[in-house]
Write a protein that holds these residues in place. Structure first.
Motif, PDB file in Angstrom:
ATOM      1  N   THR A   8       0.859  -1.185   0.000  1.00  0.00           N
ATOM      2  CA  THR A   8       0.000   0.000   0.000  1.00  0.00           C
ATOM      3  C   THR A   8       0.892   1.230   0.000  1.00  0.00           C
ATOM      4  O   THR A   8       2.096   1.146   0.265  1.00  0.00           O
ATOM      5  CB  THR A   8      -0.918   0.059   1.234  1.00  0.00           C
ATOM      6  OG1 THR A   8      -0.131   0.493   2.354  1.00  0.00           O
ATOM      7  CG2 THR A   8      -1.564  -1.272   1.534  1.00  0.00           C
ATOM      8  N   LEU A   9       0.297   2.355  -0.250  1.00  0.00           N
ATOM      9  CA  LEU A   9       1.076   3.590  -0.343  1.00  0.00           C
ATOM     10  C   LEU A   9       1.841   3.875   0.953  1.00  0.00           C
ATOM     11  O   LEU A   9       3.005   4.284   0.919  1.00  0.00           O
ATOM     12  CB  LEU A   9       0.148   4.751  -0.713  1.00  0.00           C
ATOM     13  CG  LEU A   9       0.776   6.137  -0.747  1.00  0.00           C
ATOM     14  CD1 LEU A   9       2.041   6.173  -1.566  1.00  0.00           C
ATOM     15  CD2 LEU A   9      -0.247   7.131  -1.300  1.00  0.00           C
ATOM     16  N   SER A  10       1.199   3.650   2.098  1.00  0.00           N
ATOM     17  CA  SER A  10       1.891   3.906   3.366  1.00  0.00           C
ATOM     18  C   SER A  10       3.193   3.108   3.436  1.00  0.00           C
ATOM     19  O   SER A  10       4.231   3.618   3.867  1.00  0.00           O
ATOM     20  CB  SER A  10       0.992   3.541   4.552  1.00  0.00           C
ATOM     21  OG  SER A  10      -0.224   4.250   4.486  1.00  0.00           O
ATOM     22  N   ASN A  15       0.508  17.687   4.345  1.00  0.00           N
ATOM     23  CA  ASN A  15       0.717  16.303   3.918  1.00  0.00           C
ATOM     24  C   ASN A  15      -0.323  15.389   4.560  1.00  0.00           C
ATOM     25  O   ASN A  15      -0.872  15.684   5.623  1.00  0.00           O
ATOM     26  CB  ASN A  15       2.134  15.837   4.268  1.00  0.00           C
ATOM     27  CG  ASN A  15       2.608  14.717   3.347  1.00  0.00           C
ATOM     28  OD1 ASN A  15       1.810  14.137   2.606  1.00  0.00           O
ATOM     29  ND2 ASN A  15       3.883  14.412   3.392  1.00  0.00           N
ATOM     30  N   PHE A  16      -0.568  14.280   3.903  1.00  0.00           N
ATOM     31  CA  PHE A  16      -1.538  13.309   4.406  1.00  0.00           C
ATOM     32  C   PHE A  16      -0.965  12.663   5.667  1.00  0.00           C
ATOM     33  O   PHE A  16       0.197  12.272   5.695  1.00  0.00           O
ATOM     34  CB  PHE A  16      -1.788  12.264   3.321  1.00  0.00           C
ATOM     35  CG  PHE A  16      -2.927  11.337   3.612  1.00  0.00           C
ATOM     36  CD1 PHE A  16      -4.237  11.758   3.447  1.00  0.00           C
ATOM     37  CD2 PHE A  16      -2.691  10.046   4.044  1.00  0.00           C
ATOM     38  CE1 PHE A  16      -5.294  10.906   3.709  1.00  0.00           C
ATOM     39  CE2 PHE A  16      -3.746   9.179   4.317  1.00  0.00           C
ATOM     40  CZ  PHE A  16      -5.048   9.615   4.144  1.00  0.00           C
ATOM     41  N   SER A  72      -0.907   9.808   7.068  1.00  0.00           N
ATOM     42  CA  SER A  72      -0.215   8.515   7.029  1.00  0.00           C
ATOM     43  C   SER A  72       1.258   8.693   6.643  1.00  0.00           C
ATOM     44  O   SER A  72       2.132   7.993   7.167  1.00  0.00           O
ATOM     45  CB  SER A  72      -0.910   7.545   6.074  1.00  0.00           C
ATOM     46  OG  SER A  72      -0.499   6.223   6.342  1.00  0.00           O
ATOM     47  N   ASP A  73       1.550   9.631   5.740  1.00  0.00           N
ATOM     48  CA  ASP A  73       2.941   9.867   5.350  1.00  0.00           C
ATOM     49  C   ASP A  73       3.748  10.334   6.568  1.00  0.00           C
ATOM     50  O   ASP A  73       4.876   9.896   6.791  1.00  0.00           O
ATOM     51  CB  ASP A  73       3.023  10.916   4.237  1.00  0.00           C
ATOM     52  CG  ASP A  73       2.365  10.436   2.937  1.00  0.00           C
ATOM     53  OD1 ASP A  73       1.349   9.719   3.012  1.00  0.00           O
ATOM     54  OD2 ASP A  73       2.868  10.781   1.855  1.00  0.00           O
ATOM     55  N   THR A 117       3.793  15.686  -0.633  1.00  0.00           N
ATOM     56  CA  THR A 117       2.735  15.230  -1.533  1.00  0.00           C
ATOM     57  C   THR A 117       2.466  16.375  -2.501  1.00  0.00           C
ATOM     58  O   THR A 117       2.239  17.511  -2.074  1.00  0.00           O
ATOM     59  CB  THR A 117       1.486  14.843  -0.732  1.00  0.00           C
ATOM     60  OG1 THR A 117       1.830  13.736   0.114  1.00  0.00           O
ATOM     61  CG2 THR A 117       0.356  14.417  -1.647  1.00  0.00           C
ATOM     62  N   ASP A 128       5.097  12.230  -3.220  1.00  0.00           N
ATOM     63  CA  ASP A 128       3.909  11.393  -3.131  1.00  0.00           C
ATOM     64  C   ASP A 128       2.929  11.880  -4.193  1.00  0.00           C
ATOM     65  O   ASP A 128       2.520  13.052  -4.187  1.00  0.00           O
ATOM     66  CB  ASP A 128       3.309  11.492  -1.723  1.00  0.00           C
ATOM     67  CG  ASP A 128       2.208  10.455  -1.509  1.00  0.00           C
ATOM     68  OD1 ASP A 128       1.489  10.161  -2.489  1.00  0.00           O
ATOM     69  OD2 ASP A 128       2.070   9.961  -0.382  1.00  0.00           O
ATOM     70  N   ALA A 133      -0.122  10.594  -4.851  1.00  0.00           N
ATOM     71  CA  ALA A 133      -1.457  10.024  -4.608  1.00  0.00           C
ATOM     72  C   ALA A 133      -2.548  10.798  -5.345  1.00  0.00           C
ATOM     73  O   ALA A 133      -3.483  10.207  -5.881  1.00  0.00           O
ATOM     74  CB  ALA A 133      -1.752  10.002  -3.116  1.00  0.00           C
ATOM     75  N   HIS A 134      -2.428  12.133  -5.369  1.00  0.00           N
ATOM     76  CA  HIS A 134      -3.458  12.955  -6.014  1.00  0.00           C
ATOM     77  C   HIS A 134      -2.952  13.573  -7.308  1.00  0.00           C
ATOM     78  O   HIS A 134      -3.504  14.574  -7.778  1.00  0.00           O
ATOM     79  CB  HIS A 134      -3.945  14.030  -5.037  1.00  0.00           C
ATOM     80  CG  HIS A 134      -4.590  13.451  -3.825  1.00  0.00           C
ATOM     81  ND1 HIS A 134      -5.922  13.076  -3.799  1.00  0.00           N
ATOM     82  CD2 HIS A 134      -4.082  13.107  -2.617  1.00  0.00           C
ATOM     83  CE1 HIS A 134      -6.197  12.554  -2.618  1.00  0.00           C
ATOM     84  NE2 HIS A 134      -5.110  12.557  -1.883  1.00  0.00           N
ATOM     85  N   CYS A 174      -0.711   5.821  -5.136  1.00  0.00           N
ATOM     86  CA  CYS A 174      -1.664   4.717  -5.066  1.00  0.00           C
ATOM     87  C   CYS A 174      -2.404   4.621  -6.392  1.00  0.00           C
ATOM     88  O   CYS A 174      -2.337   5.523  -7.226  1.00  0.00           O
ATOM     89  CB  CYS A 174      -2.614   4.875  -3.886  1.00  0.00           C
ATOM     90  SG  CYS A 174      -3.401   6.478  -3.792  1.00  0.00           S
ATOM     91  N   TYR A 201      -5.797   3.408  -6.543  1.00  0.00           N
ATOM     92  CA  TYR A 201      -7.255   3.292  -6.392  1.00  0.00           C
ATOM     93  C   TYR A 201      -7.965   4.637  -6.481  1.00  0.00           C
ATOM     94  O   TYR A 201      -9.177   4.687  -6.478  1.00  0.00           O
ATOM     95  CB  TYR A 201      -7.618   2.596  -5.070  1.00  0.00           C
ATOM     96  CG  TYR A 201      -6.942   3.173  -3.840  1.00  0.00           C
ATOM     97  CD1 TYR A 201      -7.435   4.314  -3.238  1.00  0.00           C
ATOM     98  CD2 TYR A 201      -5.814   2.570  -3.301  1.00  0.00           C
ATOM     99  CE1 TYR A 201      -6.803   4.856  -2.124  1.00  0.00           C
ATOM    100  CE2 TYR A 201      -5.177   3.100  -2.187  1.00  0.00           C
ATOM    101  CZ  TYR A 201      -5.677   4.253  -1.610  1.00  0.00           C
ATOM    102  OH  TYR A 201      -5.053   4.786  -0.514  1.00  0.00           O
ATOM    103  N   LYS A 202      -7.204   5.749  -6.550  1.00  0.00           N
ATOM    104  CA  LYS A 202      -7.827   7.070  -6.655  1.00  0.00           C
ATOM    105  C   LYS A 202      -8.069   7.379  -8.132  1.00  0.00           C
ATOM    106  O   LYS A 202      -8.891   6.723  -8.765  1.00  0.00           O
ATOM    107  CB  LYS A 202      -6.949   8.104  -5.937  1.00  0.00           C
ATOM    108  CG  LYS A 202      -6.927   7.865  -4.422  1.00  0.00           C
ATOM    109  CD  LYS A 202      -5.951   8.751  -3.668  1.00  0.00           C
ATOM    110  CE  LYS A 202      -6.029   8.463  -2.159  1.00  0.00           C
ATOM    111  NZ  LYS A 202      -4.889   8.985  -1.415  1.00  0.00           N
TER     112      LYS A 202
HETATM  113  C1  LIG Z   1      -4.595   8.302  -0.106  1.00  0.00           C
HETATM  114  C2  LIG Z   1      -3.274   8.621   0.475  1.00  0.00           C
HETATM  115  C3  LIG Z   1      -2.587   7.680   1.255  1.00  0.00           C
HETATM  116  C4  LIG Z   1      -3.207   6.365   1.601  1.00  0.00           C
HETATM  117  O1  LIG Z   1      -2.259   5.380   1.889  1.00  0.00           O
HETATM  118  P1  LIG Z   1      -2.694   3.846   1.856  1.00  0.00           P
HETATM  119  O2  LIG Z   1      -1.548   3.135   2.466  1.00  0.00           O
HETATM  120  O3  LIG Z   1      -2.946   3.486   0.430  1.00  0.00           O
HETATM  121  O4  LIG Z   1      -3.947   3.700   2.647  1.00  0.00           O
HETATM  122  C5  LIG Z   1      -1.312   8.005   1.697  1.00  0.00           C
HETATM  123  N1  LIG Z   1      -0.750   9.200   1.405  1.00  0.00           N
HETATM  124  C6  LIG Z   1      -1.397  10.141   0.665  1.00  0.00           C
HETATM  125  C7  LIG Z   1      -0.743  11.442   0.357  1.00  0.00           C
HETATM  126  C8  LIG Z   1      -2.684   9.880   0.203  1.00  0.00           C
HETATM  127  O5  LIG Z   1      -3.353  10.809  -0.485  1.00  0.00           O
END
Ligand SMILES: *Cc1c(COP(=O)(O)O)cnc(C)c1O
Length: 397
Positions: A84-86, A112-113, A115-116, A155, A184, A186-187, A207, A209-210
């Motif tokens: 996964t992205l994380s 930043n998101f 999780s990062d 990001t 990153d 992701a978007h 990722c 799935y977006k």
């Molecule tokens: C959506 C998103 C994630 C989600 O991470 P997952 O491990 O795929 O759940 C992480 N970082 C950013 C910047 C995101 O937009």
């Protein structure tokens, strides 16, 4: 040029729904259902374990990586799928820190998101070598790139506001200070043209799935610039990143190039759905996609601002400084979004007060945007959000 009526026909879009949340979870590509069924029946069902060789399962993470590579300006052989992205953030960060052993600062921004940032915190704790996660405001990143910085973890498109960082400019600045960069995407991937090679990015992750429409939980990707690929040490040293997985050696030896960023067994069924999604992307001109994304977003902003003075634009007004989403601030944003969803206009909410709308030209038309504006106007002007049912919080917002 890309025929966006033709791409729209390739998606399953539920009746009565205007989907403005493809920035969180892309819709189902029609072909994915049959592709998935083939993967289950003809491959898993009939081939059993021989599918790893006969159906090409083992090569899929690299093959699909190259198709994503085209969308982000990465050289063939420099992108691989998995996890996964994380997890990919963690891997890139660990590799980058190992390439800058005498520096201690990871620089990120408050947009930043989480999780990062969480992954960076966890890695710092695991390394226990005195690293520091330094988080500054997005507009202060450039100034904060000093010679203490080992790596920037940014990001490109802010998940809340859609604000777009200058990837090439910040990367050049980081390199001038002796730092590495992790971007990153992701978007960004599937949202706008990206050129990681042109920008000189050291690592990129994202990722699928977006905007890429690979399906819930679809595997993530990682890109390592070819100049680092044989030097970057993979902190997550799993057997499929080993130089010879089927030699079953006792000690780990990293594989060549991007192969070492693989960890364990790839999610073959999820890859099948992603493959069908990427079939659509193979024919898309990213310049045309960007132009249409801007046209749709501008139309939405103008329509909503004209009808809803209670909403405040949270995204940059200049489309050149935005990704492919538009956000508005509203104190009762959660309830307002629930009221919109109840009326078939699906966006999402990000705490504390952001109503977020994604613009995805592959399946959104101008008529959809106009209809969405009418629904937003009605919900806001008539206070339709002020209903107990819309205030009830769900686990996913
Ligand atoms: C959506 C998103 C994630 C989600 O991470 P997952 O491990 O795929 O759940 C992480 N970082 C950013 C910047 C995101 O937009």
């Amino acid at each position: 040029m890309t025929d966006f009526d033709a791409t729209r026909a390739l998606f399953h879009l539920p009746e009565g729904v205007i989907y403005l949340d493809g920035n969180s979870l892309g819709p189902l590509p029609r072909a994915a259902t049959a592709r998935m069924q083939r993967a289950m029946q003809d491959e898993w069902g009939e081939m059993l374990i021989t599918g790893w060789n006969r159906a090409g399962w083992m090569a899929q993470p690299r093959a699909l990586g190259d198709r994503i590579g085209r969308l982000i300006g990465a050289a063939p052989g420099s992108v691989v799928l998995g996890d996964t992205l994380s997890v990919k953030v963690y891997q890139a960060l660990a590799a980058a820190l190992a390439l800058r052993p005498d520096r201690r600062v990871i620089l990120s921004d408050s947009g930043n998101f989480p999780s990062d940032l969480y992954m960076a915190e966890g890695l710092i704790r695991a390394l226990d070598r005195g690293h520091e996660l330094r988080v500054v405001a997005p507009e202060e990143v450039a100034e904060a790139i000093t010679d203490e910085v080992a790596v920037t973890l940014l990001t490109e498109v802010d998940y809340r506001t859609g604000r777009l960082h200058d990837m090439a400019g910040l990367t050049a600045r980081a390199h001038a200070a002796g730092a590495l960069t992790i971007w990153d995407l992701a978007h960004s991937a599937g949202a706008l043209p990206v050129d990681v090679a042109g920008a000189g990015a050291d690592f990129a992750v994202g990722c699928t799935y977006k905007y890429l429409n690979g399906g819930p939980g679809a595997p993530a990707f990682i890109h390592v610039a070819p100049r680092h690929a044989d030097a970057a040490f993979p902190a997550l040293s799993g057997w499929l990143g080993h130089d010879a997985p089927f030699a079953f050696e006792q000690a780990y030896r990293p594989g060549a190039g991007i192969e070492r960023m693989r960890v364990g067994t790839p999610p073959v069924l999820a890859m099948a759905a992603l493959e069908a999604a990427l079939d659509i992307w193979d024919g898309v001109d990213m310049g045309a996609l960007r132009a249409r994304s801007i046209a749709l977003s501008e139309m939405f902003i103008a329509g909503v601002e004209a009808a809803c003075p209670m909403l405040t634009l949270a995204s940059p007004r200049d489309p050149a400084r935005r990704g492919s989403q538009v956000s508005f601030r509203f104190g009762h944003g959660y309830a307002a979004m629930q009221a919109l969803i109840a009326r078939g206009v699906i966006g999402d909410f990000r705490a504390p007060d952001i109503m977020r709308f994604g613009f995805t030209p592959l399946y959104l038309r101008e008529s959809d945007v106009q209809a969405a504006i009418r629904t937003v106007a009605q919900v806001m002007q008539e206070n339709l959000w002020d209903d107990p049912a819309h205030h009830r919080r769900h686990a996913v917002t």
